[in-house]
Design an enzyme around this catalytic site. Structure first.
Site, PDB file in Angstrom:
ATOM      1  N   TYR A   1      -3.526   4.814   7.180  1.00  0.00           N
ATOM      2  CA  TYR A   1      -2.802   3.546   7.432  1.00  0.00           C
ATOM      3  C   TYR A   1      -1.570   3.455   6.541  1.00  0.00           C
ATOM      4  CZ  TYR A   1      -1.402  -1.275   6.595  1.00  0.00           C
ATOM      5  OH  TYR A   1      -0.644  -2.412   6.413  1.00  0.00           O
TER       6      TYR A   1
ATOM      7  N   GLU B   1       0.824  -1.222   0.000  1.00  0.00           N
ATOM      8  CA  GLU B   1       0.000   0.000   0.000  1.00  0.00           C
ATOM      9  C   GLU B   1       0.853   1.264   0.000  1.00  0.00           C
ATOM     10  OE1 GLU B   1      -3.509   0.276   2.279  1.00  0.00           O
ATOM     11  OE2 GLU B   1      -4.064  -1.797   1.924  1.00  0.00           O
TER      12      GLU B   1
END
Ligand code: NAD
Ligand code: DAU
Length: 340
Positions: free
Chosen positions: A150, A127
């Site tokens: 996140y 990510e």
């Protein structure tokens, strides 16, 4: 070797601890975990009484505790997995993500540096690269463009780790893996949530149009890659890990329903995740060619084994999702449905 695994009671951590005890039986594994909502000692029940697995309840941000553990157990290397890991929660409340993922990692790095540990393995994520268009795959040199609180917190930790190599000469390796699935994954993540809801004939909330793509890897294949990176990875290097199993979310949800013999009428298209990354795909050629890693399972075999595991372990997922979690899920679901 004596290793510290942080977050060893979570999904990947508990699978890694079990993998290490099986594949590296002479190693002593010290498992430091705060036991947040996502961490469960029950995940390692089968290791009870194992003298080479030591559990310590605590926070990676507690420097005194880290010094004590490293000295007492002669820790030589760290597998760093402890983190807040759920993107949706980071949108609802980013603070703890900065606290644990950024500041906690920094405290751990400082402890590793002070005790001159042989290696610090930072378990990062794909990510960090952000979202892809319809073609191509992330390589280790793709630009870092994290989207969510996140992924931004993981990117910070990933970069601070690399900075400790460049600046202080610390031995570090960073791994960036794609989406994992398998046993003991907390049912707030796509695959276990859909399995659990389908088993209970509850609605399956698919975000947006269900066309977002993730690249799936069985957790045991990830664990094998982490051990290779620890043993053979080159200091200061980054290794992408991925299964070459790109699937649209809706395809996965339909496959789960089909495998369980449940109707597609359980699917509900709900409000999309804000800032939702459209597609991830990993190019794992570096870890394959340099470290000889290859995955052992196809996605279809892994998914059907995982579904069977959740069918056989209903009491586990019912227990971990009771109380506060149920409330979190019901509220999230109701809000998304209303907004869709
Ligand atoms: P998880 O949420 O299941 O487990 C996290 C564990 O960390 C829990 O046991 C929790 O109690 C512990 N923890 C949280 N804060 C802590 C703190 N301050 N001190 C000590 N322990 C703490 O997460 P997971 O899915 O197993 O992911 C593990 C790691 O792998 C994370 O760093 C995540 O970013 C990374 N990762 C996950 C995936 C995936 O698909 N799940 C893919 C790539 C990378
Ligand atoms: O790519 C690696 C990352 O994979 C890890 O770094 C993260 O820790 C891990 O949680 C995972 O992140 P994702 O956001 O990709 O996983 P999640 O299971 O939450 O969502 C997968 C996809 O499914 C995503 O496109 C959002 C969608 N989704 C998710 C949930 C929970 C739904 O459509 N409905 C849902 O209810």
């Amino acid at each position: 070797m004596n290793v510290l695994v942080t977050g060893g009671c979570g999904f990947i951590g508990s699978n890694l601890v079990r993998y290490l005890r099986r594949e590296r039986p002479s190693w002593k594994v010290v498992n430091l975990d705060k036991l947040t909502y996502a961490g469960n000692l029950e995940n390692l029940q089968d290791l009870e009484g194992d003298p080479n697995h030591v559990f310590v309840k605590g926070d990676i941000g507690n420097r005194e505790l880290l010094d004590l553990i490293i000295r007492q157990h002669g820790i030589e290397a760290i597998f760093h997995l402890a983190a807040e890991s759920h993107v949706d929660r980071s949108i609802l409340g980013p603070e703890v993500f900065i606290q644990t993922n950024v500041l906690g990692t920094h405290v751990l790095l400082e402890a590793a540096r002070a005790h001159q540990l042989k290696r610090f393995l930072m378990v990062s994520t794909d990510e960090v690269y952000g979202s892809l268009g319809p073609t191509g795959a992330f390589t280790e040199s793709s630009p870092l463009r994290p989207s969510s609180p996140y992924s931004a917190s993981k990117t910070s930790a990933d970069l601070v780790t690399l900075a400790y190599h460049h600046t202080f000469g610390m031995d570090v390796v960073v791994t960036r893996c794609s989406n994992n699935y398998g046993p003991y994954q907390f049912p707030e993540k796509l695959i276990p949530l859909m399995i659990a809801n389908a088993l209970d004939d509850k609605p399956l909330p698919v975000y947006g149009d269900g066309g977002n793509v993730r690249d799936w890897l069985h957790v045991e294949d990830h664990c094998a890659a982490l051990v290779l990176a620890m043993e053979k990875g080159k200091s200061g290097e980054v290794y992408n890990i991925g299964g070459g199993a790109e699937r649209k979310n809706i395809e996965i949800v339909k496959a789960i329903l089909a495998m369980l013999g449940k109707p597609e009428s359980l699917i509900r298209f709900v409000q999309d995740r804000p800032g939702h990354d459209r597609r991830y795909a990993i190019d794992p050629s570096k870890i394959r060619s340099e470290l000889g890693w290859k995955q052992a399972r196809t996605f279809e075999d892994g998914l059907s084994q995982t579904i069977k595991w959740y069918v056989d372990h209903r009491s586990w997922w019912e227990r971990v999702t009771s109380g506060a979690y149920r409330q979190y899920f019901e509220t999230q679901y109701a809000n998304r449905l209303k907004a869709a």
